[in-house]
Write an enzyme that holds these catalytic residues in place. Structure first.
Site, PDB file in Angstrom:
ATOM      1  CE  LYS A  32      -8.276   0.486   3.520  1.00  0.00           C
ATOM      2  NZ  LYS A  32      -8.842  -0.446   4.502  1.00  0.00           N
ATOM      3  CB  THR A  33     -11.083   2.148   8.665  1.00  0.00           C
ATOM      4  OG1 THR A  33     -10.056   1.360   8.042  1.00  0.00           O
ATOM      5  CG2 THR A  33     -11.720   1.338   9.784  1.00  0.00           C
ATOM      6  CG  ASP A 222     -11.230  -2.744   3.945  1.00  0.00           C
ATOM      7  OD1 ASP A 222     -10.992  -1.897   3.066  1.00  0.00           O
ATOM      8  OD2 ASP A 222     -10.652  -2.775   5.037  1.00  0.00           O
ATOM      9  CD  GLU A 223      -6.830  -3.029   2.338  1.00  0.00           C
ATOM     10  OE1 GLU A 223      -6.506  -2.803   1.158  1.00  0.00           O
ATOM     11  OE2 GLU A 223      -6.382  -2.397   3.304  1.00  0.00           O
ATOM     12  CD  GLN A 253      -2.742   1.646  -0.542  1.00  0.00           C
ATOM     13  OE1 GLN A 253      -2.169   1.315   0.490  1.00  0.00           O
ATOM     14  NE2 GLN A 253      -3.832   2.413  -0.537  1.00  0.00           N
ATOM     15  NE  ARG A 611       1.870   2.460   3.635  1.00  0.00           N
ATOM     16  CZ  ARG A 611       0.551   2.546   3.501  1.00  0.00           C
ATOM     17  NH1 ARG A 611      -0.239   2.294   4.534  1.00  0.00           N
ATOM     18  NH2 ARG A 611       0.008   2.911   2.353  1.00  0.00           N
TER      19      ARG A 611
END
Length: 677
Positions: A32-33, A222-223, A253, A611
């Site tokens: 996504k970044t 974002d997020e 998330q 993770r």
């Protein structure tokens, strides 16, 4: 030209769609970044002025990474087009964006522009000060719980959050007005104020909102699953007319409901932005398909979610290891032995290993086992550099010299080192300031207050005020003042270095504290740039410290195992992940059954699983010490939601009896235990 060929079709679609509302549903590890930064660069390449672009996220670390990536993507293209090199996209956190607005316009609300921002410790000090005046003698109250509830009351969170602790909510409402006036008298704001005062500015002074709307024509968040109700209102205020809003997030998330995150902001976005375009990023670049299949199977048990299915080109990978241990000491010892063996026999560096846990208390046996084995580790969430006494003292001094009306900072350093302003004296001055609804500094300057003091105390107050005036004066000058020399100078002047060495019995500990201060002053020296006045530089420095609470907690250079809570690990990845304590009562936490947050607990486990890049092990104990007593434990019901074909030795679990005494790889009987629990 910006090269978009390295993006997959869904990523490229998200980058090239510029106008109108869009939700990029970005699963874990889907890049996504990369999409956000390429989208910003693509907008600039299309001719959109960089200063019209606003991108907000939740951590300073994420914002720094985003700014650096964007800088590498767009500088030459802007130069070739003859654009203004000084104009950059605004990329930062919600709070840093609000500070930018407030520094320009907060005088409309009756504050001065040099307001200070209280961190959590300073907020707690303010709450304790207020509670000491209203709670009965001997009555025990938890200031941290009151502060949490005060935040919920001020942010007007849902009734469920307030009903969880009605007595704390009642006390929070009782002190709310006094808390706010206390901060205002100190020309201070807290983190909630940064949002609330910006919203108030937009509401009461529409010209400020109009100016912001006209400047920021393209907004990215974002997020987005972590946004609160106040953050949603802020974003909606900025974008409701031009509707050029791009949000990036993953409802799977969303794990911060306990601090105000509203998952419905993502789930119900179409209600506020009709015609919302939704693009799913499902190709994962991090993990094996075994890990992703387990995560997909787990999270499907949450009913309220936007469906997605993560997949990878990284191959199937190893099965997930499930381990059962008699207690937490055996769990820790075996995991550490596994990590050490992998390093010695397979050259797997310690830095490729991470141990994740639900609560901070679970780190103790792990740290003990790591130290005994001589394995280097880094505990994320341990004492921050900026939580050390000497560092907080210096920061308090700097805050007072910027804004003497900052009561919390002034009370901290008034008699450090001792200068005749005892605790009794400062409590009296504080009481007078509260009666007059002023700051302590303002009360100290009144001649009638000084005259009411004993002659020795009166002289100490006057000397302290004179010292503040003399030490502040150089800050009003031009940029020729070296802040490092100035800071070293006043610390010597008040004999703080001497006091620091005298207060420590251990000379090595004293020198360590001295070095900590020197390190902070060196950072201040590097922060000073040409063209800034000393006071502007100092204000910026202090602002960065309080807005970046995780600074100083980054992993050190070199080879070390990472110990980290699951809540802190979002956004990180490790080749080998060990998740410990997968037990009912830890994950899901006991509170989730009464608070109705089981879905969020499942999302927390999902975040932990995703993770892992190559290897994943999960473990639980049959018993765990609590208050010195061994309490029986049961495996988490979430383990039943993982497909057995993805678990190592899962086919044998129901056949073998549990050998509690062996303490190693106790797989036997797990499936039967899961079914019973």
């Amino acid at each position: 030209m910006l090269n978009l060929s390295t993006l997959n079709p869904q990523q490229r679609h998200a980058v090239e769609h510029i106008r109108g509302p869009m939700l990029i549903l970005a699963g874990a590890g889907t890049g996504k970044t990369r999409v956000i930064t390429h989208r910003i660069a693509h907008m600039v390449e299309l001719g959109i002025a960089p200063h019209q672009i606003l991108a907000v996220t939740f951590t300073n670390k994420a914002a720094r990474e985003m700014r650096e990536r964007v800088r590498k993507l767009i500088p030459r293209r802007r130069a070739a087009a003859g654009s203004d090199q000084s104009a950059n996209p605004t990329i930062g956190t919600f709070h840093s964006f609000c500070v930018k607005i407030l520094r320009q316009h907060i005088e409309h609300l009756g504050y001065k522009r040099n307001f200070v921002i209280y961190d959590e410790s300073e907020q707690l000090a303010a709450v304790r000060k207020l509670m000491s005046n209203i709670t009965a003698k001997g009555e025990k109250t938890d200031p941290r719980a009151i502060l949490t509830m005060l935040s919920r009351v001020r942010l007007q969170e849902s009734a469920d959050a307030l009903f969880a602790d009605p007595s704390a909510a009642a006390l929070a409402r009782h002190i709310q007005a006094k808390y706010e006036s206390t901060l205002r008298a100190s020309n201070a704001v807290d983190f909630d104020d940064l949002l609330l005062l910006t919203l108030r500015l937009f509401h009461e002074h529409p010209q400020v909102l109009t100016q912001s709307q006209e400047q920021f024509q393209y907004v990215m968040v974002d997020e987005y699953q972590d946004t609160s109700a106040a953050q949603f209102r802020l974003v909606h205020s900025l974008t409701r007319h031009h509707r050029n809003l791009c949000v990036v997030g993953d409802d799977d998330q969303s794990i911060y409901g306990w601090r105000g995150a509203e998952i419905k902001n993502l789930l119900n976005l179409e209600q506020f932005y009709p015609g919302l375009k939704i693009i799913k990023l499902e190709q994962n670049y991090r993990s094996t398909n075994t890990i992703l299949s387990a995560a997909n199977a787990l999270i499907r048990n949450n009913a309220e979610r936007r469906p997605k299915n993560l997949w990878s080109e990284n191959g199937q990978g190893d099965l997930i290891l499930i381990q059962t241990f008699p207690n937490e000491e055996e769990e820790a010892r075996t995991i550490v032995e596994t990590i050490d063996y992998a390093r010695k026999m397979n050259q797997v560096p310690w830095s490729s290993q991470a141990i994740l846990f639900r609560t901070n208390g679970q780190s103790r046996p792990l740290e003990t086992a790591l130290r005994q084995a001589g394995v280097r580790y880094h505990l994320i969430g341990g004492q921050s550099f900026f939580d050390r006494r000497e560092i907080k003292d210096l920061i308090a001094y700097l805050k007072v010299l910027i804004n003497p009306h900052d009561d919390i900072s002034l009370l901290r350093i008034a008699n450090v080192p001792a200068r005749g302003l005892s605790t009794t004296t400062m409590e009296r001055l504080l009481s007078i300031s509260q009666e007059r609804d002023s700051s302590v500094y303002a009360a100290m300057r009144h001649t009638d207050v000084q005259d009411s003091l004993l002659s020795r105390t009166r002289e100490a107050v006057r000397e302290f005020l004179s010292w503040i005036d003399q030490t502040r004066a150089p800050l009003e000058g031009d940029g020729s003042l070296s802040l490092a020399i100035w800071a070293n100078g006043f610390l010597s002047d008040i004999e703080y270095w001497t006091e620091l060495r005298r207060s420590e019995k251990n000379p090595e500990s004293a020198e360590s504290r001295v070095q900590n201060l020197k390190d902070l002053i060196a950072v201040l020296d590097k922060r000073q740039t040409q063209g800034q006045t000393p006071i502007e530089c100092l204000e910026g420095f202090l602002e960065e410290l309080v807005l970046d609470p995780d600074r100083g907690n980054d992993p050190p250079d070199g080879d070390a195992v990472t110990l980290i809570t699951i809540h802190s690990c979002k956004g990180l990845e490790f080749p080998n992940v060990h998740i410990v304590g997968i037990e009912d009562g830890l994950i899901p936490h006991t509170r989730s059954k009464t608070e109705g947050t089981t879905d969020e607990e499942r999302r927390l486990f999902y975040v932990a699983i995703t993770r892992a890049m190559r290897k994943l092990s999960l473990s639980h104990c049959l018993g765990r010490k609590k208050y010195g007593e061994v309490i029986p434990c049961h495996p988490s019901p979430f383990l039943k939601e993982l497909p057995t074909e993805l678990l190592e030795n899962a086919a044998e679990l129901a056949k073998k009896p549990v050998n509690v005494d062996s303490g190693r790889n106790l797989f036997a009987g797990l499936r039967a235990m899961l079914d019973e629990s």
